[in-house]
Design a protein around this motif. Structure first.
Motif, PDB file in Angstrom:
ATOM      1  N   VAL A 123       0.854  -1.202   0.000  1.00 21.84           N
ATOM      2  CA  VAL A 123       0.000   0.000   0.000  1.00 21.84           C
ATOM      3  C   VAL A 123       0.890   1.253   0.000  1.00 21.84           C
ATOM      4  O   VAL A 123       0.617   2.225  -0.717  1.00 21.84           O
ATOM      5  CB  VAL A 123      -0.986   0.009   1.194  1.00 21.84           C
ATOM      6  N   GLN A 124       1.970   1.229   0.765  1.00 15.19           N
ATOM      7  CA  GLN A 124       2.879   2.380   0.776  1.00 15.19           C
ATOM      8  C   GLN A 124       3.502   2.587  -0.619  1.00 15.19           C
ATOM      9  O   GLN A 124       3.562   3.714  -1.111  1.00 15.19           O
ATOM     10  CB  GLN A 124       3.980   2.169   1.820  1.00 15.19           C
ATOM     11  N   ASP A 125       3.930   1.504  -1.241  1.00 18.18           N
ATOM     12  CA  ASP A 125       4.497   1.620  -2.593  1.00 18.18           C
ATOM     13  C   ASP A 125       3.470   2.205  -3.566  1.00 18.18           C
ATOM     14  O   ASP A 125       3.782   3.075  -4.372  1.00 18.18           O
ATOM     15  CB  ASP A 125       4.961   0.253  -3.108  1.00 18.18           C
ATOM     16  N   ALA A 126       2.239   1.712  -3.499  1.00 19.27           N
ATOM     17  CA  ALA A 126       1.196   2.177  -4.420  1.00 19.27           C
ATOM     18  C   ALA A 126       0.911   3.661  -4.197  1.00 19.27           C
ATOM     19  O   ALA A 126       0.766   4.437  -5.152  1.00 19.27           O
ATOM     20  CB  ALA A 126      -0.075   1.352  -4.230  1.00 19.27           C
ATOM     21  N   ASP A 127       0.851   4.071  -2.931  1.00 19.10           N
ATOM     22  CA  ASP A 127       0.590   5.483  -2.616  1.00 19.10           C
ATOM     23  C   ASP A 127       1.725   6.348  -3.160  1.00 19.10           C
ATOM     24  O   ASP A 127       1.494   7.426  -3.723  1.00 19.10           O
ATOM     25  CB  ASP A 127       0.475   5.631  -1.097  1.00 19.10           C
ATOM     26  N   ARG A 128       2.951   5.873  -3.020  1.00 17.03           N
ATOM     27  CA  ARG A 128       4.110   6.650  -3.473  1.00 17.03           C
ATOM     28  C   ARG A 128       4.223   6.665  -4.991  1.00 17.03           C
ATOM     29  O   ARG A 128       4.661   7.658  -5.565  1.00 17.03           O
ATOM     30  CB  ARG A 128       5.370   6.102  -2.805  1.00 17.03           C
ATOM     31  N   LEU A 129       3.808   5.587  -5.648  1.00 16.51           N
ATOM     32  CA  LEU A 129       3.822   5.596  -7.116  1.00 16.51           C
ATOM     33  C   LEU A 129       2.874   6.662  -7.650  1.00 16.51           C
ATOM     34  O   LEU A 129       3.138   7.278  -8.679  1.00 16.51           O
ATOM     35  CB  LEU A 129       3.428   4.217  -7.667  1.00 16.51           C
ATOM     36  N   ASP A 130       1.793   6.909  -6.943  1.00 16.46           N
ATOM     37  CA  ASP A 130       0.824   7.920  -7.381  1.00 16.46           C
ATOM     38  C   ASP A 130       1.323   9.340  -7.131  1.00 16.46           C
ATOM     39  O   ASP A 130       0.697  10.310  -7.560  1.00 16.46           O
ATOM     40  CB  ASP A 130      -0.535   7.702  -6.700  1.00 16.46           C
ATOM     41  N   ALA A 131       2.455   9.464  -6.427  1.00 15.42           N
ATOM     42  CA  ALA A 131       3.078  10.784  -6.232  1.00 15.42           C
ATOM     43  C   ALA A 131       4.124  11.046  -7.315  1.00 15.42           C
ATOM     44  O   ALA A 131       4.744  12.102  -7.348  1.00 15.42           O
ATOM     45  CB  ALA A 131       3.727  10.847  -4.854  1.00 15.42           C
ATOM     46  N   LEU A 132       4.337  10.062  -8.204  1.00 19.33           N
ATOM     47  CA  LEU A 132       5.367  10.185  -9.238  1.00 19.33           C
ATOM     48  C   LEU A 132       4.752  10.332 -10.622  1.00 19.33           C
ATOM     49  O   LEU A 132       3.552  10.167 -10.808  1.00 19.33           O
ATOM     50  CB  LEU A 132       6.256   8.929  -9.218  1.00 19.33           C
ATOM     51  N   GLY A 133       5.611  10.642 -11.606  1.00 19.96           N
ATOM     52  CA  GLY A 133       5.182  10.689 -13.004  1.00 19.96           C
ATOM     53  C   GLY A 133       4.259  11.855 -13.301  1.00 19.96           C
ATOM     54  O   GLY A 133       4.206  12.842 -12.561  1.00 19.96           O
ATOM     55  N   ALA A 134       3.527  11.723 -14.415  1.00 16.14           N
ATOM     56  CA  ALA A 134       2.654  12.805 -14.875  1.00 16.14           C
ATOM     57  C   ALA A 134       1.600  13.146 -13.822  1.00 16.14           C
ATOM     58  O   ALA A 134       1.331  14.324 -13.538  1.00 16.14           O
ATOM     59  CB  ALA A 134       1.978  12.378 -16.183  1.00 16.14           C
ATOM     60  N   ILE A 135       1.035  12.114 -13.213  1.00 11.50           N
ATOM     61  CA  ILE A 135       0.020  12.342 -12.183  1.00 11.50           C
ATOM     62  C   ILE A 135       0.661  12.975 -10.950  1.00 11.50           C
ATOM     63  O   ILE A 135       0.109  13.905 -10.342  1.00 11.50           O
ATOM     64  CB  ILE A 135      -0.716  11.026 -11.862  1.00 11.50           C
ATOM     65  N   GLY A 136       1.840  12.520 -10.611  1.00  7.96           N
ATOM     66  CA  GLY A 136       2.557  13.085  -9.460  1.00  7.96           C
ATOM     67  C   GLY A 136       2.791  14.576  -9.613  1.00  7.96           C
ATOM     68  O   GLY A 136       2.614  15.353  -8.661  1.00  7.96           O
ATOM     69  N   ILE A 137       3.170  14.997 -10.816  1.00  8.18           N
ATOM     70  CA  ILE A 137       3.413  16.429 -11.085  1.00  8.18           C
ATOM     71  C   ILE A 137       2.105  17.210 -10.885  1.00  8.18           C
ATOM     72  O   ILE A 137       2.067  18.233 -10.196  1.00  8.18           O
ATOM     73  CB  ILE A 137       3.944  16.634 -12.520  1.00  8.18           C
ATOM     74  N   ALA A 138       1.039  16.695 -11.473  1.00  9.96           N
ATOM     75  CA  ALA A 138      -0.268  17.375 -11.347  1.00  9.96           C
ATOM     76  C   ALA A 138      -0.674  17.484  -9.877  1.00  9.96           C
ATOM     77  O   ALA A 138      -1.129  18.541  -9.421  1.00  9.96           O
ATOM     78  CB  ALA A 138      -1.326  16.609 -12.138  1.00  9.96           C
TER      79      ALA A 138
END
Ligand code: ADP
Ligand code: NI
Length: 219
Positions: A123-138
Motif C-alpha cells: 500500500v505504501q508503494d502504491a501510494d508513493r507511485l501515485d506521487a510520481l510521473g505525470a500524475i505526481g506532477i499534477a
C-alpha cells in the motif's frame, strides 16, 4: 450486526470513501484512492500479500489525512477504526489496517518510514507511485496551489527534513517538494515490482523539472 461478507464490507467502504473524498481538490480525491487501490492490488498479487487487508487499507489510507487536519496524524487511524468497527470487522484486522495508515506517510528526507507487513509495504508503494510521473506532477501543483505555495523560488533552497515535525511545518515552494520527497521515492520503494514502475516515472518527472528550470531562466 451479523458478520458481513468481505465483498460487502469492501463495497460499503468504497461507497463511504467515495462520498467522503469526491471532488476533493488537492490530489487526495476519490480517484487517487481508486488508483492506489488498483496499484496496491496488483502489487499485492505479485507479492502474495493478503488482498482483503490490502484493499481495505488502500481504500481508507487518506480518509482523514494529517495534512488537512492541522498535522494531527492520529486522526486517520481513528476515523478508519471507527468505520470498520461500525461494520463489525474483526478487531485484529482493524488494528492491522490502522497500523498501515499510521505508518504509511512520508515524514521527511532523513526520516525512515518502515512498514512491518507485506500488506503495508504494497500500500505504501502504491501510494508513493501515485506521487510520481505525470500524475505526481499534477498532484504536487494542485496541493501547492491549495496551500497557497509559490511554484518556485530560487532563493529558497530545499530542506532535507530530519523530523516529521519540521517536514509538516515546511511552507516552501512546490518545486522544492520534488527535491524533498518526490525524487527520493524511487530509492525508497519496498518491492521490486514497484521499483521498476517508479524508475520510469522518476525519469519523466526529472525531465519535466529540468525543462521547468530552463524555461525559468528564459531558455
Ligand atoms: P503521504 O501521506 O506520503 O504524504 P499522500 O497520498 O497523502 O502521501 O499524498 C502526498 C502528495 O501530496 C504528494 O505526493 C504531493 O502530490 C502532495 N504534497 C504533499 N506535500 C506537498 C508539498 N509540500 N508540496 C507539493 N505537494 C505536496
Ligand atoms: Ni494517498
Amino acid at each position: 450486526m451479523p458478520q458481513l461478507l468481505k465483498k460487502e464490507i469492501l463495497q460499503r467502504t468504497e461507497r463511504y470513501v467515495r462520498e467522503t473524498l469526491e471532488g476533493e481538490g488537492t490530489g487526495h480525491d476519490w480517484w487517487h484512492i481508486h488508483r492506489v487501490r488498483n496499484t496496491a492490488l496488483k502489487l499485492a498479487s505479485q507479492e502474495k500479500a493478503d488482498l482483503y487487508i490490502t484493499e481495505l487499507a488502500a481504500l481508507l489510507h487518506d480518509i482523514a489525512d494529517h495534512k488537512f487536519h492541522n498535522g494531527d496524524d492520529t486522526i486517520g487511524p481513528e476515523v478508519a477504526g471507527k468505520w470498520l468497527r461500525s461494520l463489525n470487522v474483526d478487531p485484529e484486522l482493524i488494528t492491522h489496517v490502522q497500523e498501515i495508515i499510521k505508518d504509511l506517510s512520508y515524514k521527511g528526507a532523513e526520516v525512515a518510514t518502515p512498514m512491518r507487513t507485506i500488506e503495508g509495504k504494497v500500500v505504501q508503494d502504491a501510494d508513493r507511485l501515485d506521487a510520481l510521473g505525470a500524475i505526481g506532477i499534477a498532484r504536487a501543483f494542485a496541493y501547492g496551489g491549495h496551500k497557497n505555495r509559490a511554484l518556485h523560488d530560487p532563493d529558497i533552497p530545499p530542506t532535507m527534513h530530519d523530523s516529521f515535525e519540521s517536514y509538516k511545518k515546511d511552507t516552501g515552494p512546490t518545486i522544492n517538494h520534488f527535491y524533498e520527497k518526490l525524487f527520493l521515492l524511487k530509492d525508497r520503494m519496498n518491492t521490486e515490482s514497484a521499483r521498476v514502475l517508479a524508475e520510469e516515472r522518476h525519469l519523466f518527472m526529472k525531465e519535466y523539472i529540468d525543462r521547468f528550470l530552463k524555461e525559468w531562466d528564459g531558455n
